[in-house]
Write an enzyme that holds these catalytic residues in place. Structure first.
Site, PDB file in Angstrom:
ATOM      1  N   ASN A 137      -4.799   8.526   2.140  1.00 27.47           N
ATOM      2  CA  ASN A 137      -4.109   8.958   0.921  1.00 27.47           C
ATOM      3  C   ASN A 137      -4.173  10.482   0.883  1.00 27.47           C
ATOM      4  O   ASN A 137      -5.224  11.049   0.613  1.00 27.47           O
ATOM      5  CB  ASN A 137      -4.829   8.325  -0.283  1.00 27.47           C
ATOM      6  CG  ASN A 137      -4.292   8.838  -1.607  1.00 27.47           C
ATOM      7  OD1 ASN A 137      -3.269   9.519  -1.663  1.00 27.47           O
ATOM      8  ND2 ASN A 137      -4.993   8.516  -2.687  1.00 27.47           N
ATOM      9  N   TRP A 138      -3.059  11.105   1.165  1.00 25.88           N
ATOM     10  CA  TRP A 138      -3.053  12.570   1.265  1.00 25.88           C
ATOM     11  C   TRP A 138      -3.048  13.260  -0.097  1.00 25.88           C
ATOM     12  O   TRP A 138      -3.159  14.482  -0.183  1.00 25.88           O
ATOM     13  CB  TRP A 138      -1.839  13.038   2.097  1.00 25.88           C
ATOM     14  CG  TRP A 138      -1.890  12.597   3.534  1.00 25.88           C
ATOM     15  CD1 TRP A 138      -2.908  11.914   4.156  1.00 25.88           C
ATOM     16  CD2 TRP A 138      -0.881  12.796   4.536  1.00 25.88           C
ATOM     17  NE1 TRP A 138      -2.581  11.680   5.475  1.00 25.88           N
ATOM     18  CE2 TRP A 138      -1.349  12.212   5.736  1.00 25.88           C
ATOM     19  CE3 TRP A 138       0.375  13.409   4.540  1.00 25.88           C
ATOM     20  CZ2 TRP A 138      -0.605  12.220   6.921  1.00 25.88           C
ATOM     21  CZ3 TRP A 138       1.126  13.422   5.715  1.00 25.88           C
ATOM     22  CH2 TRP A 138       0.630  12.840   6.893  1.00 25.88           C
ATOM     23  N   LYS A 139      -2.839  12.507  -1.147  1.00 28.38           N
ATOM     24  CA  LYS A 139      -2.818  13.056  -2.514  1.00 28.38           C
ATOM     25  C   LYS A 139      -1.832  14.241  -2.583  1.00 28.38           C
ATOM     26  O   LYS A 139      -0.813  14.207  -1.893  1.00 28.38           O
ATOM     27  CB  LYS A 139      -4.229  13.434  -2.966  1.00 28.38           C
ATOM     28  CG  LYS A 139      -5.198  12.254  -2.790  1.00 28.38           C
ATOM     29  CD  LYS A 139      -6.538  12.444  -3.435  1.00 28.38           C
ATOM     30  CE  LYS A 139      -7.400  11.216  -3.171  1.00 28.38           C
ATOM     31  NZ  LYS A 139      -8.702  11.272  -3.834  1.00 28.38           N
ATOM     32  N   HIS A 151      -4.419   3.966  -8.590  1.00 26.77           N
ATOM     33  CA  HIS A 151      -5.502   4.821  -8.102  1.00 26.77           C
ATOM     34  C   HIS A 151      -6.254   5.392  -9.309  1.00 26.77           C
ATOM     35  O   HIS A 151      -5.645   5.668 -10.355  1.00 26.77           O
ATOM     36  CB  HIS A 151      -4.937   5.952  -7.235  1.00 26.77           C
ATOM     37  CG  HIS A 151      -6.008   6.725  -6.541  1.00 26.77           C
ATOM     38  ND1 HIS A 151      -6.710   7.724  -7.178  1.00 26.77           N
ATOM     39  CD2 HIS A 151      -6.525   6.626  -5.300  1.00 26.77           C
ATOM     40  CE1 HIS A 151      -7.613   8.209  -6.331  1.00 26.77           C
ATOM     41  NE2 HIS A 151      -7.520   7.557  -5.193  1.00 26.77           N
ATOM     42  N   GLU A 211      -7.273   8.211 -10.002  1.00 30.30           N
ATOM     43  CA  GLU A 211      -6.737   9.480 -10.509  1.00 30.30           C
ATOM     44  C   GLU A 211      -5.523   9.222 -11.413  1.00 30.30           C
ATOM     45  O   GLU A 211      -5.303   9.929 -12.388  1.00 30.30           O
ATOM     46  CB  GLU A 211      -6.396  10.412  -9.341  1.00 30.30           C
ATOM     47  CG  GLU A 211      -7.670  11.017  -8.749  1.00 30.30           C
ATOM     48  CD  GLU A 211      -7.604  11.319  -7.263  1.00 30.30           C
ATOM     49  OE1 GLU A 211      -6.502  11.444  -6.703  1.00 30.30           O
ATOM     50  OE2 GLU A 211      -8.695  11.417  -6.653  1.00 30.30           O
ATOM     51  N   GLU A 239     -12.587   1.100  -5.152  1.00 31.11           N
ATOM     52  CA  GLU A 239     -12.948   2.516  -5.058  1.00 31.11           C
ATOM     53  C   GLU A 239     -13.821   2.892  -6.255  1.00 31.11           C
ATOM     54  O   GLU A 239     -13.292   3.178  -7.342  1.00 31.11           O
ATOM     55  CB  GLU A 239     -11.690   3.383  -5.067  1.00 31.11           C
ATOM     56  CG  GLU A 239     -10.760   3.116  -3.902  1.00 31.11           C
ATOM     57  CD  GLU A 239      -9.886   4.322  -3.613  1.00 31.11           C
ATOM     58  OE1 GLU A 239      -9.959   4.832  -2.485  1.00 31.11           O
ATOM     59  OE2 GLU A 239      -9.155   4.765  -4.510  1.00 31.11           O
ATOM     60  N   GLY A 261     -14.203  11.585  -3.559  1.00 36.60           N
ATOM     61  CA  GLY A 261     -14.189  13.041  -3.424  1.00 36.60           C
ATOM     62  C   GLY A 261     -15.516  13.703  -3.758  1.00 36.60           C
ATOM     63  O   GLY A 261     -15.593  14.919  -3.899  1.00 36.60           O
ATOM     64  N   SER A 286     -15.274   8.570  -0.289  1.00 34.83           N
ATOM     65  CA  SER A 286     -16.049   9.352   0.679  1.00 34.83           C
ATOM     66  C   SER A 286     -16.303   8.627   2.005  1.00 34.83           C
ATOM     67  O   SER A 286     -17.387   8.732   2.577  1.00 34.83           O
ATOM     68  CB  SER A 286     -17.362   9.839   0.058  1.00 34.83           C
ATOM     69  OG  SER A 286     -17.095  10.672  -1.059  1.00 34.83           O
TER      70      SER A 286
HETATM   71  P1  PGA Z   1     -12.128  10.407  -0.788  1.00 33.02           P
HETATM   72  O1  PGA Z   1     -10.925   9.749  -1.650  1.00 33.02           O
HETATM   73  O2  PGA Z   1     -12.113   9.730   0.564  1.00 33.02           O
HETATM   74  O3  PGA Z   1     -11.796  11.858  -0.716  1.00 33.02           O
HETATM   75  O4  PGA Z   1     -13.378  10.117  -1.529  1.00 33.02           O
HETATM   76  C1  PGA Z   1     -10.694   8.375  -1.616  1.00 33.02           C
HETATM   77  C2  PGA Z   1      -9.499   8.032  -2.464  1.00 33.02           C
HETATM   78  O5  PGA Z   1      -9.287   8.682  -3.506  1.00 33.02           O
HETATM   79  O6  PGA Z   1      -8.727   7.099  -2.142  1.00 33.02           O
END
Ligand code: PGA
Length: 255
Positions: A10-12, A96, A98, A170, A176, A216
């Protein structure tokens, strides 16, 4: 029944178009010869068509990071599932954390998106997970159950969940932050999710649906996570932006 591992990046909201193209090409080259692992990338909307071209026949799947639950109409700034398909997507990440935390997406909204995605023939990757506060209060399983009940409400109403649909656990506190759930902590929740699918639908579906872990994931912990019985892949943020790291994740069987 064997579930094929899926490593998804997931490149966000990261990378220029040029960097995106270079990254996907390096991933394609780095994964050559790897068998029995599916690979997926989810670039920003503006890069999708270009990345689809750059993927060529390397077999990498393409996903949107979000979509609207409507198929078309007066929704300024939004992107529909049909548009994602037009750009070459086969999958879409939905719910997600976020999106839930920063853009006020509720499980009810996610449920509508999941329904539309399936209607269009897009494979949803439906994300769920508890916050640190919820975990520390001993509420992890209640939160997961509630998110499943609400985000998959339409599936429940139809008593049907497609085996191709994907879930991603998640834990919000691991995204992150560099803090990964231990393989045991993750496995415990994955098993809970699979049991919920079994109880809500049937054993066959529960055995087929893939449940990814996200939070992570990095080359140092991927093999341990992937060795757990109910972890079928990884949804990766940070480590998906560097070709060498992401290729190591794809090649987790070799580590
Ligand atoms: P991360 O993000 O690997 O940077 O913890 C995971 C995600 O948000 O899908």
């Amino acid at each position: 029944m064997e579930r094929r591992p899926l490593i998804a990046g997931n490149w966000k909201m990261n990378l220029s178009l040029d960097d995106s193209v270079n990254l996907v090409k390096e991933i394609g080259a780095g994964m050559s010869g790897v068998k029995g692992v599916e690979v997926l990338v989810a670039p920003p909307f503006t890069a999708l068509s270009t990345i689809r071209q750059a993927i060529g026949d390397s077999g990498i799947f393409l996903a949107g990071q979000n979509m609207n639950s409507e198929i078309s109409g007066a929704y300024t700034g939004e992107v529909s599932g049909r548009m994602l398909q037009g750009a070459g997507c086969t999958h879409v990440i939905l719910g997600h954390s976020e999106r839930r935390a920063l853009f006020n997406e509720t499980s009810e909204v996610i449920d509508l998106k999941v329904k539309t995605a399936v209607l269009l023939g897009l494979i949803p990757i439906i994300c769920i997970g508890e916050t640190l506060e919820e975990r520390e209060a001993g509420r992890t399983f209640d939160v997961i159950k509630e998110q499943l009940n609400l985000s998959l409400h339409n599936f429940k109403a139809d008593e049907l969940m497609l085996p191709s649909n994907i879930l991603a656990y998640e834990p919000v506190w691991a995204i992150g932050t560099g803090k990964t759930a231990t393989p045991d902590q993750a496995q415990e929740v994955h098993l809970f999710i699979r049991k919920w699918i079994e109880g809500t639908f049937d054993t066959k579906t529960a055995n087929q649906v893939r449940i990814l872990y996200g939070g992570s994931v990095k080359p140092e912990n991927v093999a341990d996570l992937m060795s757990q019985a109910d972890i079928d892949g990884a949804l990766v943020g940070g480590a998906s932006l560097k070709a060498d790291l992401f290729v190591k994740l794809i090649r987790f069987k070799e580590s």
